[in-house]
Write a protein that holds these residues in place. Sequence first.
Motif, PDB file in Angstrom:
ATOM      1  N   ALA A  17       0.838  -1.206   0.000  1.00 51.23           N
ATOM      2  CA  ALA A  17       0.000   0.000   0.000  1.00 51.23           C
ATOM      3  C   ALA A  17       0.870   1.253   0.000  1.00 51.23           C
ATOM      4  N   ALA A  18       1.904   1.234   0.824  1.00 46.83           N
ATOM      5  CA  ALA A  18       2.783   2.397   0.884  1.00 46.83           C
ATOM      6  C   ALA A  18       3.507   2.619  -0.436  1.00 46.83           C
ATOM      7  N   LEU A  19       3.975   1.526  -1.036  1.00 46.04           N
ATOM      8  CA  LEU A  19       4.661   1.657  -2.325  1.00 46.04           C
ATOM      9  C   LEU A  19       3.706   2.134  -3.413  1.00 46.04           C
ATOM     10  N   LEU A  20       2.498   1.597  -3.428  1.00 43.51           N
ATOM     11  CA  LEU A  20       1.527   2.030  -4.438  1.00 43.51           C
ATOM     12  C   LEU A  20       1.170   3.494  -4.272  1.00 43.51           C
ATOM     13  N   THR A  21       0.936   3.918  -3.035  1.00 41.94           N
ATOM     14  CA  THR A  21       0.587   5.319  -2.839  1.00 41.94           C
ATOM     15  C   THR A  21       1.773   6.221  -3.119  1.00 41.94           C
ATOM     16  N   SER A  22       2.978   5.756  -2.788  1.00 41.06           N
ATOM     17  CA  SER A  22       4.137   6.588  -3.084  1.00 41.06           C
ATOM     18  C   SER A  22       4.383   6.652  -4.577  1.00 41.06           C
ATOM     19  N   CYS A  23       4.084   5.561  -5.277  1.00 40.04           N
ATOM     20  CA  CYS A  23       4.228   5.580  -6.731  1.00 40.04           C
ATOM     21  C   CYS A  23       3.212   6.520  -7.358  1.00 40.04           C
ATOM     22  N   ALA A  24       1.996   6.541  -6.822  1.00 40.47           N
ATOM     23  CA  ALA A  24       0.981   7.456  -7.332  1.00 40.47           C
ATOM     24  C   ALA A  24       1.424   8.895  -7.128  1.00 40.47           C
ATOM     25  N   ALA A  25       1.987   9.162  -5.973  1.00 41.83           N
ATOM     26  CA  ALA A  25       2.462  10.510  -5.705  1.00 41.83           C
ATOM     27  C   ALA A  25       3.669  10.856  -6.561  1.00 41.83           C
ATOM     28  N   SER A  26       4.448   9.839  -6.928  1.00 41.08           N
ATOM     29  CA  SER A  26       5.649  10.116  -7.716  1.00 41.08           C
ATOM     30  C   SER A  26       5.309  10.608  -9.104  1.00 41.08           C
ATOM     31  N   LYS A  27       4.104  10.344  -9.568  1.00 44.69           N
ATOM     32  CA  LYS A  27       3.693  10.881 -10.862  1.00 44.69           C
ATOM     33  C   LYS A  27       3.737  12.400 -10.817  1.00 44.69           C
ATOM     34  N   LYS A  97       7.750   7.609   6.700  1.00 46.12           N
ATOM     35  CA  LYS A  97       7.489   6.619   7.743  1.00 46.12           C
ATOM     36  C   LYS A  97       8.620   5.602   7.667  1.00 46.12           C
ATOM     37  N   ILE A  98       8.957   5.003   8.797  1.00 43.59           N
ATOM     38  CA  ILE A  98      10.095   4.088   8.851  1.00 43.59           C
ATOM     39  C   ILE A  98       9.648   2.755   9.446  1.00 43.59           C
ATOM     40  N   LEU A  99       9.881   1.680   8.702  1.00 43.17           N
ATOM     41  CA  LEU A  99       9.637   0.329   9.189  1.00 43.17           C
ATOM     42  C   LEU A  99      10.969  -0.220   9.694  1.00 43.17           C
ATOM     43  N   VAL A 100      11.015  -0.589  10.973  1.00 38.47           N
ATOM     44  CA  VAL A 100      12.222  -1.151  11.595  1.00 38.47           C
ATOM     45  C   VAL A 100      11.976  -2.646  11.738  1.00 38.47           C
ATOM     46  N   THR A 101      12.784  -3.443  11.042  1.00 37.09           N
ATOM     47  CA  THR A 101      12.603  -4.887  11.039  1.00 37.09           C
ATOM     48  C   THR A 101      13.779  -5.551  11.741  1.00 37.09           C
ATOM     49  N   PHE A 166      16.046  -1.017   8.036  1.00 33.47           N
ATOM     50  CA  PHE A 166      15.118   0.102   7.994  1.00 33.47           C
ATOM     51  C   PHE A 166      14.619   0.281   6.566  1.00 33.47           C
ATOM     52  N   VAL A 167      13.305   0.387   6.412  1.00 31.98           N
ATOM     53  CA  VAL A 167      12.702   0.727   5.134  1.00 31.98           C
ATOM     54  C   VAL A 167      11.999   2.062   5.340  1.00 31.98           C
ATOM     55  N   ILE A 168      12.375   3.036   4.530  1.00 35.11           N
ATOM     56  CA  ILE A 168      11.823   4.385   4.644  1.00 35.11           C
ATOM     57  C   ILE A 168      10.889   4.612   3.463  1.00 35.11           C
ATOM     58  N   LEU A 169       9.651   4.982   3.784  1.00 37.21           N
ATOM     59  CA  LEU A 169       8.621   5.183   2.771  1.00 37.21           C
ATOM     60  C   LEU A 169       8.107   6.613   2.836  1.00 37.21           C
ATOM     61  N   TYR A 170       7.850   7.168   1.670  1.00 36.62           N
ATOM     62  CA  TYR A 170       7.260   8.505   1.598  1.00 36.62           C
ATOM     63  C   TYR A 170       5.854   8.431   2.171  1.00 36.62           C
ATOM     64  N   ASP A 171       5.515   9.348   3.059  1.00 33.71           N
ATOM     65  CA  ASP A 171       4.211   9.363   3.724  1.00 33.71           C
ATOM     66  C   ASP A 171       3.245  10.235   2.919  1.00 33.71           C
ATOM     67  N   VAL A 172       2.440   9.595   2.110  1.00 36.41           N
ATOM     68  CA  VAL A 172       1.498  10.325   1.280  1.00 36.41           C
ATOM     69  C   VAL A 172       0.286  10.702   2.121  1.00 36.41           C
ATOM     70  N   LYS A 173       0.053  11.977   2.239  1.00 32.24           N
ATOM     71  CA  LYS A 173      -1.105  12.481   2.987  1.00 32.24           C
ATOM     72  C   LYS A 173      -2.275  12.627   2.014  1.00 32.24           C
ATOM     73  N   PRO A 174      -3.458  12.176   2.426  1.00 34.99           N
ATOM     74  CA  PRO A 174      -4.624  12.368   1.549  1.00 34.99           C
ATOM     75  C   PRO A 174      -4.904  13.852   1.374  1.00 34.99           C
ATOM     76  N   GLU A 175      -5.295  14.197   0.154  1.00 40.22           N
ATOM     77  CA  GLU A 175      -5.593  15.612  -0.116  1.00 40.22           C
ATOM     78  C   GLU A 175      -6.869  15.992   0.601  1.00 40.22           C
ATOM     79  N   SER A 176      -6.860  17.149   1.236  1.00 42.28           N
ATOM     80  CA  SER A 176      -8.062  17.617   1.926  1.00 42.28           C
ATOM     81  C   SER A 176      -8.962  18.345   0.942  1.00 42.28           C
ATOM     82  N   LYS A 177     -10.256  18.214   1.163  1.00 39.66           N
ATOM     83  CA  LYS A 177     -11.217  18.840   0.251  1.00 39.66           C
ATOM     84  C   LYS A 177     -11.617  20.204   0.711  1.00 39.66           C
TER      85      LYS A 177
END
Length: 177
Positions: A17-27, A97-101, A166-177
């Motif tokens: 989910a994080a990768l998909l949302t970050s990919c969407a934002a990367s557009k 966001k950071i996932l610590v494994t 550590f995996v660091i993911l871009y935290d995509v915030k939903p756009e506010s209306k």
Amino acid sequence: MTLPAVNLRSLLFFVAAALLTSCAASKKGTSHAYMTKQYKELKKVLNEADVSILNDSLKIIFPNNVMFATNSDQLKDEIKPTFGRFAEVLNKFDKTKILVTGYTDNTGTDQINNDLSEKRAVSGKNQLTASGVAGDRLFTWGLGSRHPIATNDSEDGRSKNRRIEFVILYDVKPESK
């Protein structure tokens, strides 16, 4: 937040989910540029770590044998200054966001290794929060002895497997209306 060691499906969903949302934002180009800039900064300050970038996520592994002693969830003292430098960069790039494994070698039972690996991940999270990283950005997950990066047939290999990643993911915030 702690992810249960047995819930692989949940982690895969979280990462996907994080990768998909970050990919969407990367557009839009923002997340990719942001993560590339953070990657370059981490490469500069963490010369003892393996820092890699894949799309809009970063992975950091400390491959040298300084993380944990056998059967210990306490970070060795010599790695703590590195966590300070790591935290400075994480705080500079706070849109992540950071996932610590956590991981173990293969000595001991699966139950012991799963519990220990979770405690190691929490230890890494605690060291970063002690260095000023907001706890709500950090998630932990223990994987026991799964996914070794070295052989478990020697002490040197086992010491490399006693680690946190550590995996660091871009935290995509939903756009506010």
